[in-house]
Scaffold this motif. Sequence first.
Motif, PDB file in Angstrom:
ATOM      1  N   ILE A  66      50.321  27.868  41.042  1.00  0.00           N
ATOM      2  CA  ILE A  66      49.909  28.276  42.379  1.00  0.00           C
ATOM      3  C   ILE A  66      51.174  28.565  43.177  1.00  0.00           C
ATOM      4  CG2 ILE A  66      48.794  27.584  44.530  1.00  0.00           C
ATOM      5  CD1 ILE A  66      46.887  25.912  43.049  1.00  0.00           C
ATOM      6  N   SER A  80      49.616  42.085  56.115  1.00  0.00           N
ATOM      7  CA  SER A  80      48.520  42.034  55.148  1.00  0.00           C
ATOM      8  C   SER A  80      48.759  43.017  54.004  1.00  0.00           C
ATOM      9  CB  SER A  80      47.167  42.259  55.821  1.00  0.00           C
ATOM     10  OG  SER A  80      47.108  43.505  56.441  1.00  0.00           O
ATOM     11  N   THR A  81      49.547  44.056  54.266  1.00  0.00           N
ATOM     12  CA  THR A  81      49.911  44.950  53.173  1.00  0.00           C
ATOM     13  C   THR A  81      50.845  44.235  52.204  1.00  0.00           C
ATOM     14  OG1 THR A  81      49.863  46.703  54.830  1.00  0.00           O
ATOM     15  CG2 THR A  81      50.698  47.275  52.661  1.00  0.00           C
ATOM     16  N   LEU A  83      50.890  41.055  51.748  1.00  0.00           N
ATOM     17  CA  LEU A  83      50.040  40.079  51.068  1.00  0.00           C
ATOM     18  C   LEU A  83      49.288  40.726  49.919  1.00  0.00           C
ATOM     19  CD1 LEU A  83      48.612  37.989  54.040  1.00  0.00           C
ATOM     20  CD2 LEU A  83      50.328  37.321  52.364  1.00  0.00           C
ATOM     21  N   LYS A  84      48.841  41.938  50.164  1.00  0.00           N
ATOM     22  CA  LYS A  84      48.141  42.661  49.101  1.00  0.00           C
ATOM     23  C   LYS A  84      49.035  42.778  47.872  1.00  0.00           C
ATOM     24  CE  LYS A  84      45.235  46.772  48.686  1.00  0.00           C
ATOM     25  NZ  LYS A  84      43.992  46.018  48.833  1.00  0.00           N
ATOM     26  N   LEU A  87      49.331  39.352  46.224  1.00  0.00           N
ATOM     27  CA  LEU A  87      48.121  38.984  45.479  1.00  0.00           C
ATOM     28  C   LEU A  87      48.052  39.738  44.154  1.00  0.00           C
ATOM     29  CD1 LEU A  87      45.387  38.820  48.266  1.00  0.00           C
ATOM     30  CD2 LEU A  87      46.455  36.934  47.021  1.00  0.00           C
ATOM     31  N   ASP A  88      48.280  41.042  44.228  1.00  0.00           N
ATOM     32  CA  ASP A  88      48.197  41.870  43.026  1.00  0.00           C
ATOM     33  C   ASP A  88      49.149  41.375  41.949  1.00  0.00           C
ATOM     34  OD1 ASP A  88      46.352  43.396  44.234  1.00  0.00           O
ATOM     35  OD2 ASP A  88      47.578  45.197  44.414  1.00  0.00           O
ATOM     36  N   GLU A  91      48.413  37.832  40.579  1.00  0.00           N
ATOM     37  CA  GLU A  91      47.262  37.809  39.685  1.00  0.00           C
ATOM     38  C   GLU A  91      47.648  38.367  38.319  1.00  0.00           C
ATOM     39  OE1 GLU A  91      43.029  39.443  38.682  1.00  0.00           O
ATOM     40  OE2 GLU A  91      44.064  40.439  40.335  1.00  0.00           O
ATOM     41  N   ARG A  96      47.905  31.960  41.058  1.00  0.00           N
ATOM     42  CA  ARG A  96      47.022  31.999  42.230  1.00  0.00           C
ATOM     43  C   ARG A  96      47.903  31.878  43.459  1.00  0.00           C
ATOM     44  NH1 ARG A  96      43.004  34.333  40.898  1.00  0.00           N
ATOM     45  NH2 ARG A  96      44.476  34.706  39.223  1.00  0.00           N
ATOM     46  N   VAL A  97      47.356  32.220  44.601  1.00  0.00           N
ATOM     47  CA  VAL A  97      48.140  32.218  45.827  1.00  0.00           C
ATOM     48  C   VAL A  97      47.431  31.477  46.954  1.00  0.00           C
ATOM     49  CG1 VAL A  97      48.974  33.710  47.663  1.00  0.00           C
ATOM     50  CG2 VAL A  97      49.329  34.370  45.286  1.00  0.00           C
ATOM     51  N   ILE A  98      48.123  30.544  47.554  1.00  0.00           N
ATOM     52  CA  ILE A  98      47.602  29.859  48.735  1.00  0.00           C
ATOM     53  C   ILE A  98      48.332  30.427  49.941  1.00  0.00           C
ATOM     54  CG2 ILE A  98      47.551  27.698  50.007  1.00  0.00           C
ATOM     55  CD1 ILE A  98      47.029  26.214  47.596  1.00  0.00           C
ATOM     56  N   ILE A  99      47.564  30.894  50.909  1.00  0.00           N
ATOM     57  CA  ILE A  99      48.183  31.537  52.066  1.00  0.00           C
ATOM     58  C   ILE A  99      47.998  30.694  53.309  1.00  0.00           C
ATOM     59  CG2 ILE A  99      48.073  33.564  53.572  1.00  0.00           C
ATOM     60  CD1 ILE A  99      47.092  35.161  51.152  1.00  0.00           C
TER      61      ILE A  99
ATOM     62  N   ILE B  74      42.139  42.858  51.617  1.00  0.00           N
ATOM     63  CA  ILE B  74      42.760  41.985  52.611  1.00  0.00           C
ATOM     64  C   ILE B  74      43.426  42.759  53.733  1.00  0.00           C
ATOM     65  CG2 ILE B  74      44.957  41.844  51.399  1.00  0.00           C
ATOM     66  CD1 ILE B  74      45.246  39.025  52.280  1.00  0.00           C
ATOM     67  N   SER B  75      43.857  43.987  53.458  1.00  0.00           N
ATOM     68  CA  SER B  75      44.629  44.679  54.484  1.00  0.00           C
ATOM     69  C   SER B  75      43.761  45.546  55.385  1.00  0.00           C
ATOM     70  CB  SER B  75      45.754  45.491  53.857  1.00  0.00           C
ATOM     71  OG  SER B  75      45.242  46.438  52.970  1.00  0.00           O
ATOM     72  N   LEU B  87      41.482  30.529  57.866  1.00  0.00           N
ATOM     73  CA  LEU B  87      42.675  29.694  57.705  1.00  0.00           C
ATOM     74  C   LEU B  87      42.743  28.625  58.782  1.00  0.00           C
ATOM     75  CD1 LEU B  87      45.427  32.297  56.795  1.00  0.00           C
ATOM     76  CD2 LEU B  87      44.355  30.617  55.318  1.00  0.00           C
ATOM     77  N   VAL B  97      43.393  27.053  51.397  1.00  0.00           N
ATOM     78  CA  VAL B  97      42.608  28.242  51.086  1.00  0.00           C
ATOM     79  C   VAL B  97      43.314  29.128  50.054  1.00  0.00           C
ATOM     80  CG1 VAL B  97      41.793  30.404  52.046  1.00  0.00           C
ATOM     81  CG2 VAL B  97      41.441  28.292  53.308  1.00  0.00           C
ATOM     82  N   ILE B  98      42.617  29.464  48.991  1.00  0.00           N
ATOM     83  CA  ILE B  98      43.136  30.423  48.019  1.00  0.00           C
ATOM     84  C   ILE B  98      42.431  31.745  48.257  1.00  0.00           C
ATOM     85  CG2 ILE B  98      43.172  31.083  45.600  1.00  0.00           C
ATOM     86  CD1 ILE B  98      43.644  28.360  44.790  1.00  0.00           C
ATOM     87  N   GLU B 101      41.432  39.238  46.165  1.00  0.00           N
ATOM     88  CA  GLU B 101      40.740  40.481  46.485  1.00  0.00           C
ATOM     89  C   GLU B 101      39.893  40.971  45.329  1.00  0.00           C
ATOM     90  OE1 GLU B 101      44.228  42.907  47.355  1.00  0.00           O
ATOM     91  OE2 GLU B 101      43.375  43.218  49.337  1.00  0.00           O
TER      92      GLU B 101
END
Lengths: 341, 341
Positions: A66, A80-81, A83-84, A87-88, A91, A96-99, B74-75, B87, B97-98, B101
Amino acid sequence: MSRKRNTTLKELSKELGLSISTVSRALNDHPDISLETKKKVKKLAKQMNYVPNLFARGFRSRETHILGVIVPNISHLFTSTILKGILDEAELRGYRVIISESNNEETKQVEMLNTMTQFGVDGVLMSLARKTKDVEEVLKILNRIPIVLFDKVSSKIPCTQVVINEEEAAFNAVEHLIELGKKRIAIIKETENSYNSEKRFAGYLRALNQYNIPVRDKLILSTEDISLGNGRRLANILISMKKRPDAIFAITDNAAIGAIKALHKFNIKIPEEIAVVGFSNSINSTIVSPALTTVDQPGAKIGRTAVRFLIQELENPTSDVMTKTVEIKTSLIVRDSSLNA
Amino acid sequence: MSRKRNTTLKELSKELGLSISTVSRALNDHPDISLETKKKVKKLAKQMNYVPNLFARGFRSRETHILGVIVPNISHLFTSTILKGILDEAELRGYRVIISESNNEETKQVEMLNTMTQFGVDGVLMSLARKTKDVEEVLKILNRIPIVLFDKVSSKIPCTQVVINEEEAAFNAVEHLIELGKKRIAIIKETENSYNSEKRFAGYLRALNQYNIPVRDKLILSTEDISLGNGRRLANILISMKKRPDAIFAITDNAAIGAIKALHKFNIKIPEEIAVVGFSNSINSTIVSPALTTVDQPGAKIGRTAVRFLIQELENPTSDVMTKTVEIKTSLIVRDSSLNA
DNA sequence: CTGAAAGCGCTTACAG
DNA sequence: CTGAAAGCGCTTACAG
């Protein structure tokens, strides 16, 4: 509604008349196990809907797979971009990612950092809260787990940092204005010496110097909060000058859009009288009219790169302290606010 | 850089000459333990920078206090606003929170759902991927852990659903146009029968009916992808009609903004000739000119509410199957695109 | 008031 | 090829 408990190795082994170890090995394709056994085990596992408890597995190996992510504000488009991208890439690599958010509060940031380590995250990706001064606590955490900073970074924290080429991006933006024939180029920046603001300002200065354009203090405006409203306010100051600037470089799109709105009110022609350039390539920059020339920051790429470096560090713990700074290239998107000037 | 390992109860107990159990109890303020011991233990814990391994704790109690969140993208500003609410509320209640997308892919959605349960999340908050048809897999997961749906929901999944009052919001928006004296109100909606689109369309129809305004098929336009570009395209169709509409209700801000851009091109006066109303209150709605009248969706509130219901379900597992639908109230933000008509 | 022991679900070195 | 056992870090019922 009574919940079904997850199937465990124990249950599988009982059903099969095999030991837990064998079942575990069969599922993990251990070479020792006979093909026949593997087949049998896997079949039942599927039937009973077995899913390994990653928690237990990670607990044992002290790896949770994680990653923790801490950003000032998740509902910022650029964030959020990023973050995208995070996440990508995470994965893709089985993480996994906790934000969580720091809300730009330093205490909250430290708090999040602490609970993240408590949670056993393998590493942390972080964009610093504004005005982060006291990095003591961050350094403490850095002793325990790897951290990679992105976007809002600090040289006081010895770790990998992923940023855009702020200075060069600003240089290119201002150079573009100069090439348009602009001579009195104003800048709207932040009062506080944030990493981003400072770098962009440096790029502005370098461009002027390189093209032998005098730097005029009057054309350098700063604001605490680099928002649309403040962009408008500062633009109004510029408009009211006896000798108006012929271009405005705002270090954020929002401020640039505020400036456009102000110029509009005074029926000042954009870009003929005053050209405007922003920074971010936010959606807004295409909505405003005239459409805004701006610096495109490849958010997803920043995110992906940050993850890549963090995982690399995780998987090669022997390597030296990582302190490199990685610069992601931006590009200038020229639109109507600086076209045909 | 060699990482310090986290201090464990064992280390503390060795140092103190106490048993692990006692140390654990002391730190958890168990009433059996003497005050003196507690003080001693806590002092050393602080000194040695002890942080409990939540993983181990959760592993034992079969509760991770982690919530999974799955969203299409997400974005998306609205999505990230909801995430912000999630959150905040989760943190407030001691949950992590995990986030992941689905990219609007149904297979990915199921996949994420599976890895989330593997990870041992206590529950899942989910906004469905577009065109989610086969809910079999989702129902399987629902047998194991509670799910709360938000925004993009489906009546085929028996669980708590948090949505905005789509139908009423659309009704109010169209009613507002009618009160302005508009009679030929066009709608731009989605082709596919998504929950949101359907509800908003229903609100549109109800408003027309209630005010005895004939429903004209020609004024009902649909598009697969309700984007800015398609908003512009469909608006062009409306503009080219012999009898133009006098108002356009687009079920997203982006489509509405596309419409405004199209009207602009043809020098059609907004709102005098054609008024425009959108849906979302995205930032863009204030940037476009004229500023867009739109429905404000309280994203953060949706997120917070969803978390609240999920946690309630987690902490009262005895209660019956939860299938209620919670509607969050929206409000119409009137701006220039429908003012003084 | 304190401790020894079991157990959460898994992996893996050690035996056989 | 398979199994018994230890151990990851914690909590808690059971003894004392």
